[in-house]
Design a protein around this motif. Structure first.
Motif, PDB file in Angstrom:
ATOM      1  N   CYS A 195       0.833  -1.215   0.000  1.00 56.68           N
ATOM      2  CA  CYS A 195       0.000   0.000   0.000  1.00 56.68           C
ATOM      3  C   CYS A 195       0.861   1.255   0.000  1.00 56.68           C
ATOM      4  N   VAL A 196       1.853   1.289   0.856  1.00 59.59           N
ATOM      5  CA  VAL A 196       2.716   2.467   0.957  1.00 59.59           C
ATOM      6  C   VAL A 196       3.489   2.673  -0.340  1.00 59.59           C
ATOM      7  N   ALA A 197       4.022   1.600  -0.897  1.00 60.35           N
ATOM      8  CA  ALA A 197       4.769   1.719  -2.150  1.00 60.35           C
ATOM      9  C   ALA A 197       3.862   2.215  -3.271  1.00 60.35           C
ATOM     10  N   GLY A 198       2.660   1.670  -3.353  1.00 56.12           N
ATOM     11  CA  GLY A 198       1.727   2.123  -4.386  1.00 56.12           C
ATOM     12  C   GLY A 198       1.392   3.596  -4.234  1.00 56.12           C
ATOM     13  N   PHE A 199       1.162   4.034  -3.003  1.00 56.08           N
ATOM     14  CA  PHE A 199       0.828   5.441  -2.775  1.00 56.08           C
ATOM     15  C   PHE A 199       1.964   6.352  -3.198  1.00 56.08           C
ATOM     16  N   PHE A 200       3.170   6.095  -2.693  1.00 54.12           N
ATOM     17  CA  PHE A 200       4.267   7.020  -2.945  1.00 54.12           C
ATOM     18  C   PHE A 200       4.736   6.995  -4.394  1.00 54.12           C
ATOM     19  N   ILE A 201       4.723   5.853  -5.023  1.00 52.99           N
ATOM     20  CA  ILE A 201       5.133   5.797  -6.429  1.00 52.99           C
ATOM     21  C   ILE A 201       4.155   6.584  -7.290  1.00 52.99           C
ATOM     22  N   THR A 202       2.861   6.386  -7.082  1.00 51.89           N
ATOM     23  CA  THR A 202       1.863   7.085  -7.880  1.00 51.89           C
ATOM     24  C   THR A 202       1.869   8.579  -7.587  1.00 51.89           C
ATOM     25  N   ALA A 203       1.940   8.964  -6.317  1.00 52.04           N
ATOM     26  CA  ALA A 203       1.961  10.388  -5.983  1.00 52.04           C
ATOM     27  C   ALA A 203       3.200  11.067  -6.559  1.00 52.04           C
ATOM     28  N   ASP A 204       4.347  10.409  -6.491  1.00 52.23           N
ATOM     29  CA  ASP A 204       5.574  10.973  -7.029  1.00 52.23           C
ATOM     30  C   ASP A 204       5.480  11.139  -8.537  1.00 52.23           C
ATOM     31  N   LYS A 205       4.953  10.130  -9.218  1.00 50.53           N
ATOM     32  CA  LYS A 205       4.796  10.229 -10.672  1.00 50.53           C
ATOM     33  C   LYS A 205       3.861  11.370 -11.045  1.00 50.53           C
ATOM     34  N   THR A 206       2.785  11.540 -10.297  1.00 54.99           N
ATOM     35  CA  THR A 206       1.827  12.605 -10.592  1.00 54.99           C
ATOM     36  C   THR A 206       2.452  13.978 -10.402  1.00 54.99           C
ATOM     37  N   ILE A 207       3.183  14.158  -9.308  1.00 56.20           N
ATOM     38  CA  ILE A 207       3.823  15.454  -9.058  1.00 56.20           C
ATOM     39  C   ILE A 207       4.885  15.740 -10.116  1.00 56.20           C
ATOM     40  N   LEU A 208       5.658  14.738 -10.489  1.00 58.14           N
ATOM     41  CA  LEU A 208       6.675  14.946 -11.527  1.00 58.14           C
ATOM     42  C   LEU A 208       6.037  15.236 -12.881  1.00 58.14           C
ATOM     43  N   ARG A 209       4.925  14.597 -13.181  1.00 60.64           N
ATOM     44  CA  ARG A 209       4.223  14.864 -14.444  1.00 60.64           C
ATOM     45  C   ARG A 209       3.730  16.316 -14.478  1.00 60.64           C
ATOM     46  N   ASN A 210       3.143  16.769 -13.370  1.00 59.81           N
ATOM     47  CA  ASN A 210       2.675  18.152 -13.322  1.00 59.81           C
ATOM     48  C   ASN A 210       3.830  19.143 -13.421  1.00 59.81           C
ATOM     49  N   ALA A 211       4.942  18.856 -12.777  1.00 61.57           N
ATOM     50  CA  ALA A 211       6.109  19.735 -12.861  1.00 61.57           C
ATOM     51  C   ALA A 211       6.648  19.773 -14.285  1.00 61.57           C
ATOM     52  N   ARG A 212       6.671  18.633 -14.951  1.00 60.81           N
ATOM     53  CA  ARG A 212       7.146  18.579 -16.328  1.00 60.81           C
ATOM     54  C   ARG A 212       6.236  19.392 -17.244  1.00 60.81           C
ATOM     55  N   GLN A 213       4.917  19.285 -17.032  1.00 59.40           N
ATOM     56  CA  GLN A 213       3.977  20.061 -17.847  1.00 59.40           C
ATOM     57  C   GLN A 213       4.155  21.558 -17.608  1.00 59.40           C
ATOM     58  N   ASN A 214       4.387  21.953 -16.351  1.00 58.57           N
ATOM     59  CA  ASN A 214       4.619  23.375 -16.068  1.00 58.57           C
ATOM     60  C   ASN A 214       5.897  23.868 -16.730  1.00 58.57           C
ATOM     61  N   THR A 215       6.933  23.046 -16.718  1.00 51.76           N
ATOM     62  CA  THR A 215       8.199  23.453 -17.329  1.00 51.76           C
ATOM     63  C   THR A 215       8.054  23.552 -18.830  1.00 51.76           C
ATOM     64  N   ILE A 216       7.384  22.596 -19.447  1.00 51.53           N
ATOM     65  CA  ILE A 216       7.176  22.632 -20.899  1.00 51.53           C
ATOM     66  C   ILE A 216       6.321  23.833 -21.269  1.00 51.53           C
ATOM     67  N   GLY A 217       5.318  24.143 -20.439  1.00 59.14           N
ATOM     68  CA  GLY A 217       4.483  25.312 -20.694  1.00 59.14           C
ATOM     69  C   GLY A 217       5.281  26.599 -20.629  1.00 59.14           C
ATOM     70  N   LYS A 218       6.209  26.718 -19.695  1.00 63.87           N
ATOM     71  CA  LYS A 218       7.051  27.922 -19.599  1.00 63.87           C
ATOM     72  C   LYS A 218       7.978  28.029 -20.794  1.00 63.87           C
ATOM     73  N   LEU A 219       8.518  26.896 -21.261  1.00 65.09           N
ATOM     74  CA  LEU A 219       9.410  26.924 -22.406  1.00 65.09           C
ATOM     75  C   LEU A 219       8.649  27.302 -23.670  1.00 65.09           C
ATOM     76  N   ASP A 220       7.425  26.828 -23.825  1.00 62.50           N
ATOM     77  CA  ASP A 220       6.635  27.170 -25.016  1.00 62.50           C
ATOM     78  C   ASP A 220       6.285  28.650 -25.039  1.00 62.50           C
ATOM     79  N   LYS A 221       6.023  29.253 -23.875  1.00 66.98           N
ATOM     80  CA  LYS A 221       5.680  30.679 -23.825  1.00 66.98           C
ATOM     81  C   LYS A 221       6.884  31.544 -24.130  1.00 66.98           C
ATOM     82  N   SER A 222       8.076  31.075 -23.805  1.00 64.07           N
ATOM     83  CA  SER A 222       9.280  31.897 -24.006  1.00 64.07           C
ATOM     84  C   SER A 222       9.752  31.906 -25.443  1.00 64.07           C
ATOM     85  N   THR A 223       9.362  30.945 -26.267  1.00 63.69           N
ATOM     86  CA  THR A 223       9.832  30.910 -27.661  1.00 63.69           C
ATOM     87  C   THR A 223       8.871  31.530 -28.609  1.00 63.69           C
TER      88      THR A 223
END
Length: 147
Positions: free
Chosen positions: A119-147
């Motif tokens: 249970c703990v492994a499932g929670f932390f792996i999924t939560a970590d993936k979700t946070i990293l996905r959102n951070a990646r989308q924010n970074t890609i969005g900032k790069l697209d606005k700057s070009t």
């Protein structure tokens, strides 16, 4: 039971009997300030202490998005933990009932640890993936606005 009294005393004067808590038996502990204040100091606090005492009521414009992303990660992590716990609990409990080795070696605590680890492994792996996905989308969005 011995009680300790903490006093903030200048380094030059020893504590008197009135300053220590005479009602409590036992030793007293005097902690001296590492940088005693001088009489000619205009500002009693250092700049660091002054900054730490301030409160900053201005919130970041992205704070609501961040809170929503954290809520999403927690929700997806909880769903994943429930699924992982169910998937692991069934074979663990069945195995402990029918397999001779598991019946002899896995007590209730071991079974609970196996299930909760999944249970703990499932929670932390999924939560970590979700946070990293959102951070990646924010970074890609900032790069697209700057070009």
């Amino acid at each position: 039971m011995n009680t300790l009294t903490v006093l903030d005393l200048p380094t030059s004067t020893p504590p008197s009997q009135a300053e220590t808590n005479s009602a409590s038996p036992g030793p007293s502990l005097a902690i001296h300030h590492p940088h005693p204040r001088r009489e000619d100091d205009q500002n009693p606090r250092s700049e660091h202490e002054a900054m730490a005492a301030r409160s900053f009521p201005i919130r970041s414009p992205k704070e609501q998005e961040s809170n929503a992303a954290v809520r999403e990660a927690v929700l997806l992590g909880a769903k994943s933990a429930a699924i992982a716990g169910t998937v692991v609990a069934v074979p663990t409990l069945v195995g402990c009932r029918y397999l001779p080795w598991a019946k002899a070696n896995l007590n209730y605590t071991a079974q609970a640890l196996i299930i909760s680890a999944a249970c703990v492994a499932g929670f932390f792996i999924t939560a970590d993936k979700t946070i990293l996905r959102n951070a990646r989308q924010n970074t890609i969005g900032k790069l697209d606005k700057s070009t």
